[in-house]
Design an enzyme around this catalytic site. Sequence first.
Site, PDB file in Angstrom:
ATOM      1  N   GLY A   1       9.005  51.720 -16.036  1.00 39.01           N
ATOM      2  CA  GLY A   1       9.662  52.309 -17.094  1.00 39.01           C
ATOM      3  C   GLY A   1      10.761  52.387 -16.751  1.00 39.01           C
ATOM      4  N   GLY A   2      11.156  50.891 -15.796  1.00 38.33           N
ATOM      5  CA  GLY A   2      11.943  50.481 -14.643  1.00 38.33           C
ATOM      6  C   GLY A   2      13.480  50.191 -15.291  1.00 38.33           C
ATOM      7  CB  SER A   3      14.740  48.758 -18.886  1.00 33.35           C
ATOM      8  OG  SER A   3      14.172  47.867 -18.882  1.00 33.35           O
ATOM      9  N   GLY A   4      15.153  52.239 -17.599  1.00 36.11           N
ATOM     10  CA  GLY A   4      15.844  53.194 -17.677  1.00 36.11           C
ATOM     11  C   GLY A   4      16.310  54.276 -17.361  1.00 36.11           C
TER      12      GLY A   4
ATOM     13  CG  LEU B   1       2.895  53.848 -20.491  1.00 35.41           C
ATOM     14  CD1 LEU B   1       3.571  54.429 -19.794  1.00 35.41           C
ATOM     15  CD2 LEU B   1       3.735  53.610 -21.643  1.00 35.41           C
TER      16      LEU B   1
ATOM     17  CB  SER C   1       9.609  66.872 -15.079  1.00 37.06           C
ATOM     18  OG  SER C   1      10.284  68.376 -15.170  1.00 37.06           O
TER      19      SER C   1
ATOM     20  CE  LYS D   1       7.687  63.514 -17.128  1.00 34.68           C
ATOM     21  NZ  LYS D   1       7.717  62.354 -16.342  1.00 34.68           N
TER      22      LYS D   1
ATOM     23  CB  ALA E   1      15.684  70.696 -10.614  1.00 28.83           C
TER      24      ALA E   1
ATOM     25  CB  ILE F   1      17.654  63.507 -13.080  1.00 31.80           C
ATOM     26  CG1 ILE F   1      16.675  64.413 -12.795  1.00 31.80           C
ATOM     27  CG2 ILE F   1      18.196  62.311 -12.732  1.00 31.80           C
ATOM     28  CD1 ILE F   1      15.242  62.818 -12.761  1.00 31.80           C
TER      29      ILE F   1
END
Length: 349
Positions: free
Chosen positions: A11-14, A63, A124, A155, A180, A182
């Site tokens: 998820g590194g492009s997010g 994924l 989360s 989650k 929390a 973000i």
Amino acid sequence: MSKIDSVLIIGGSGFLGLHLIQQFFDINPKPDIHIFDVRDLPEKLSKQFTFNVDDIKFHKGDLTSPDDMENAINESKANVVVHCASPMHGQNPDIYDIVNVKGTRNVIDMCKKCGVNILVYTSSAGVIFNGQDVHNADETWPIPEVPMDAYNETKAIAEDMVLKANDPSSDFYTVALRPAGIFGPGDRQLVPGLRQVAKLGQSKFQIGDNNNLFDWTYAGNVADAHVLAAQKLLDPKTRTAVSGETFFITNDTPTYFWALARTVWKADGHIDKHVIVLKRPVAICAGYLSEWVSKMLGKEPGLTPFRVKIVCAYRYHNIAKAKKLLGYTPRVGIEEGINKTLAWMDEGL
């Protein structure tokens, strides 16, 4: 095994992913940084990020695909995997089950199969929230039997799988972090949404009495906590206390819910002399009416009972555990984080 040789960020492009790249890029010695995502990295980076894109290795894939995941892990030779991939709020419940549950199950299985030592999972703070007030919650608070929504339900399921996968006997260590609220550069929801509210002339409206304390967390601080968690799990002296554990991550400065919004609006020059307060019971009724009308018109409702409950609830957390065991301290304050976010938005990326 004492340092991060190679890290694979799923998820590194997010939004959070870019901040994770930055934090891993900044540590010394610098590890090899690999990204696994269904989306490419942005063609143009914000000035808020200083890492060199050419130093980042990208692996495109799904994924939920064992082959895609296994290939990326093997090619990266990662001894640390960070899994921060997740759909945003407000989507079809099915996508949360696919990504958060099935995807996480696949990540765990492939990490074990490929001999990865460390798995850091982005959970989360919302996993303990069911619409009721959350006052200074620590990690002993239970997961509610009735979840607030599909996002936090899945989650919580994924977090449980990650923690149960912790297996020191096989040299596989896991941890779950619960950030929390973000926000930061790359945020496509919170601050941009607040800016749009002001542009529409709606900043004079307030839902609830604004006596409820709420945790917001700068994305760079969240990313910093992930690096610290990985480092603690790699260190034989600290891994026992950290592995298989959850940690709340916040800016450690609970504020009244509308304070962040008004800080954003003030920075943009929107200062309302008079505020129209819509009390919680009235707002919930208005939310149900909005849902009904929107359903009849085939549109998405702007106001919902769910959103009213979030806006009006106390939701702040105790991060003493993260401070003690991870050595976590938020380095970027709320106002500085807002300014960084506004500067990013003004770049028009």
